[in-house]
Design a protein around this motif. Structure first.
Motif, PDB file in Angstrom:
ATOM      1  N   ALA A 105       0.846  -1.202   0.000  1.00  0.00           N
ATOM      2  CA  ALA A 105       0.000   0.000   0.000  1.00  0.00           C
ATOM      3  C   ALA A 105       0.878   1.247   0.000  1.00  0.00           C
ATOM      4  N   CYS A 106       1.978   1.191   0.748  1.00  0.00           N
ATOM      5  CA  CYS A 106       2.951   2.295   0.755  1.00  0.00           C
ATOM      6  C   CYS A 106       3.611   2.450  -0.610  1.00  0.00           C
ATOM      7  N   THR A 107       3.996   1.309  -1.224  1.00  0.00           N
ATOM      8  CA  THR A 107       4.629   1.344  -2.546  1.00  0.00           C
ATOM      9  C   THR A 107       3.718   2.012  -3.570  1.00  0.00           C
ATOM     10  N   LEU A 108       2.438   1.634  -3.553  1.00  0.00           N
ATOM     11  CA  LEU A 108       1.475   2.212  -4.495  1.00  0.00           C
ATOM     12  C   LEU A 108       1.243   3.689  -4.202  1.00  0.00           C
ATOM     13  N   SER A 109       1.117   4.032  -2.922  1.00  0.00           N
ATOM     14  CA  SER A 109       0.881   5.430  -2.545  1.00  0.00           C
ATOM     15  C   SER A 109       2.058   6.324  -2.935  1.00  0.00           C
ATOM     16  N   ILE A 110       3.279   5.817  -2.720  1.00  0.00           N
ATOM     17  CA  ILE A 110       4.477   6.580  -3.084  1.00  0.00           C
ATOM     18  C   ILE A 110       4.495   6.858  -4.581  1.00  0.00           C
ATOM     19  N   TYR A 111       4.128   5.848  -5.371  1.00  0.00           N
ATOM     20  CA  TYR A 111       4.105   6.031  -6.823  1.00  0.00           C
ATOM     21  C   TYR A 111       3.064   7.075  -7.227  1.00  0.00           C
ATOM     22  N   LEU A 112       1.886   7.020  -6.621  1.00  0.00           N
ATOM     23  CA  LEU A 112       0.812   7.950  -6.975  1.00  0.00           C
ATOM     24  C   LEU A 112       1.119   9.380  -6.546  1.00  0.00           C
ATOM     25  N   LEU A 113       1.904   9.529  -5.481  1.00  0.00           N
ATOM     26  CA  LEU A 113       2.216  10.867  -4.954  1.00  0.00           C
ATOM     27  C   LEU A 113       3.562  11.406  -5.423  1.00  0.00           C
ATOM     28  N   ASN A 151       3.722  14.992  -6.744  1.00  0.00           N
ATOM     29  CA  ASN A 151       3.084  16.041  -5.935  1.00  0.00           C
ATOM     30  C   ASN A 151       4.105  16.601  -4.952  1.00  0.00           C
ATOM     31  N   SER A 152       4.642  17.754  -5.274  1.00  0.00           N
ATOM     32  CA  SER A 152       5.704  18.340  -4.442  1.00  0.00           C
ATOM     33  C   SER A 152       5.211  18.722  -3.049  1.00  0.00           C
ATOM     34  N   GLU A 153       3.900  18.913  -2.903  1.00  0.00           N
ATOM     35  CA  GLU A 153       3.354  19.289  -1.598  1.00  0.00           C
ATOM     36  C   GLU A 153       3.302  18.106  -0.637  1.00  0.00           C
ATOM     37  N   LYS A 154       3.491  16.909  -1.166  1.00  0.00           N
ATOM     38  CA  LYS A 154       3.388  15.697  -0.337  1.00  0.00           C
ATOM     39  C   LYS A 154       4.755  15.064  -0.072  1.00  0.00           C
ATOM     40  N   ASN A 155       5.825  15.851  -0.198  1.00  0.00           N
ATOM     41  CA  ASN A 155       7.170  15.287  -0.021  1.00  0.00           C
ATOM     42  C   ASN A 155       7.374  14.705   1.375  1.00  0.00           C
ATOM     43  N   ASP A 156       6.868  15.390   2.393  1.00  0.00           N
ATOM     44  CA  ASP A 156       7.008  14.890   3.762  1.00  0.00           C
ATOM     45  C   ASP A 156       6.257  13.580   3.944  1.00  0.00           C
ATOM     46  N   LEU A 157       5.051  13.509   3.373  1.00  0.00           N
ATOM     47  CA  LEU A 157       4.262  12.284   3.459  1.00  0.00           C
ATOM     48  C   LEU A 157       4.949  11.139   2.726  1.00  0.00           C
ATOM     49  N   VAL A 158       5.508  11.437   1.559  1.00  0.00           N
ATOM     50  CA  VAL A 158       6.214  10.415   0.783  1.00  0.00           C
ATOM     51  C   VAL A 158       7.408   9.884   1.569  1.00  0.00           C
ATOM     52  N   GLY A 168      13.865  -8.279 -14.370  1.00  0.00           N
ATOM     53  CA  GLY A 168      13.975  -7.590 -15.653  1.00  0.00           C
ATOM     54  C   GLY A 168      13.368  -8.355 -16.808  1.00  0.00           C
ATOM     55  N   ILE A 169      12.582  -9.396 -16.505  1.00  0.00           N
ATOM     56  CA  ILE A 169      11.947 -10.178 -17.568  1.00  0.00           C
ATOM     57  C   ILE A 169      10.800  -9.382 -18.189  1.00  0.00           C
ATOM     58  N   TYR A 170      10.039  -8.711 -17.333  1.00  0.00           N
ATOM     59  CA  TYR A 170       8.940  -7.854 -17.798  1.00  0.00           C
ATOM     60  C   TYR A 170       8.961  -6.592 -16.944  1.00  0.00           C
ATOM     61  N   GLN A 171       9.567  -5.540 -17.478  1.00  0.00           N
ATOM     62  CA  GLN A 171       9.720  -4.306 -16.724  1.00  0.00           C
ATOM     63  C   GLN A 171       8.406  -3.537 -16.691  1.00  0.00           C
ATOM     64  N   THR A 172       7.961  -3.223 -15.489  1.00  0.00           N
ATOM     65  CA  THR A 172       6.770  -2.393 -15.327  1.00  0.00           C
ATOM     66  C   THR A 172       7.199  -1.127 -14.591  1.00  0.00           C
ATOM     67  N   HIS A 173       6.514  -0.779 -13.538  1.00  0.00           N
ATOM     68  CA  HIS A 173       6.936   0.330 -12.688  1.00  0.00           C
ATOM     69  C   HIS A 173       6.395   0.079 -11.282  1.00  0.00           C
ATOM     70  N   ALA A 174       6.806   0.907 -10.344  1.00  0.00           N
ATOM     71  CA  ALA A 174       6.469   0.691  -8.931  1.00  0.00           C
ATOM     72  C   ALA A 174       4.960   0.692  -8.691  1.00  0.00           C
ATOM     73  N   GLY A 175       4.224   1.434  -9.528  1.00  0.00           N
ATOM     74  CA  GLY A 175       2.766   1.475  -9.361  1.00  0.00           C
ATOM     75  C   GLY A 175       2.122   0.123  -9.608  1.00  0.00           C
ATOM     76  N   VAL A 176       2.555  -0.559 -10.683  1.00  0.00           N
ATOM     77  CA  VAL A 176       2.019  -1.892 -11.000  1.00  0.00           C
ATOM     78  C   VAL A 176       2.424  -2.895  -9.926  1.00  0.00           C
TER      79      VAL A 176
END
Length: 246
Positions: free
Chosen positions: A24-32, A35-42, A213-221
């Motif tokens: 949940a943290c990994t997904l939230s970090i990717y979504l935020l 957003n420069s206003e959420k740097n502390d939260l990230v 590295g077999i199927y590169q996605t991103h932290a959100g996925v």
């Protein structure tokens, strides 16, 4: 309340909570991330994610033995396909936990003269092979269910009625394909334990695929798939009847 206490008292239950929080943290970090206003939260989320990851490694210290014992049990299965798939999966899972334990020991400086990244990649390879074998077992289980359904007279009548009530399907879909899909969906609908296991293993598969590295996605996925898989794991622990057997 008793169910919650019983759940959290299980080592698997605590691991599922940690894992759900981590992804949940990994997904939230990717979504935020933009957003420069959420740097502390990230920053706080990154710290929590790292803490959950370390905590899970500590909780998994004894899981190598558990997986070896599970492999011994699955070797006794009379169904040769299930025996092969589950035994190989459990052996690779045991190797995964062993590599993961070494990575944890390096992280806390108990061992210094090893290549942490190499052991981490070895852990991902074992995890990947374990998931592939579990998915193979899922496919085998689905095929058995479809064969069983196909021999059922009442189901064949239901399938014939479905094709009769949807004649327009023949214009856009091959009738045999429609029959196969109908049989597949009905088999999964009547056996939610198999459907959940397929979904869980498929979501989990994206994690080692990305790591290797077999199927590169991103932290959100990775975060989304890990979160869905973790929630399914919690559901199957709370409701054992939804956990596939054996």
């Amino acid at each position: 309340m008793d169910a919650i206490v019983k759940f959290t008292n299980q080592s698997q239950g605590r691991d599922r909570i940690f894992r759900t929080t981590q992804y949940a943290c990994t997904l939230s970090i990717y979504l935020l991330r933009k957003n420069s206003e959420k740097n502390d939260l990230v920053s706080k989320l990154k710290s929590l994610e790292a803490t959950m990851n370390s905590g899970r490694k500590l909780l998994r210290l004894g899981n190598t033995i558990t997986s070896i014992e599970a492999a011994k049990r699955t070797m006794q299965l009379s169904d040769r396909v299930l025996c092969l798939c589950l035994t190989v999966a459990n052996i690779n899972r045991a190797l995964y936990f062993l590599c993961d334990n070494v990575v944890w020991a390096r992280s806390v400086s108990l061992i210094n003269n090893i290549d942490k990244e190499r052991w981490s990649l070895n852990a991902s390879r074992c995890y990947f092979l374990s998931l592939v074998m579990n998915l193979t077992r899922d496919v085998y289980a689905i095929l058995l269910l479809m064969v069983q359904k196909g021999r059922d007279r009442r189901f064949r009548q239901k399938m014939d009625q479905h094709l009769h009530n949807n004649p327009e399907v023949a214009d856009v879909v091959i009738p045999q394909l429609d029959t196969f899909l109908f049989l597949l969906l009905e088999s999964l609908r009547s056996h939610p334990d198999v459907a959940l296991d397929v979904l869980k293993n498929t979501c989990d598969l994206f994690i080692p695929l990305h790591k290797l590295g077999i199927y590169q996605t991103h932290a959100g996925v990775v975060g989304f798939c890990g979160l869905i898989s973790s929630l399914i794991g919690i559901v199957t622990l709370v409701q054992p009847k939804l956990k596939i057997k054996p």
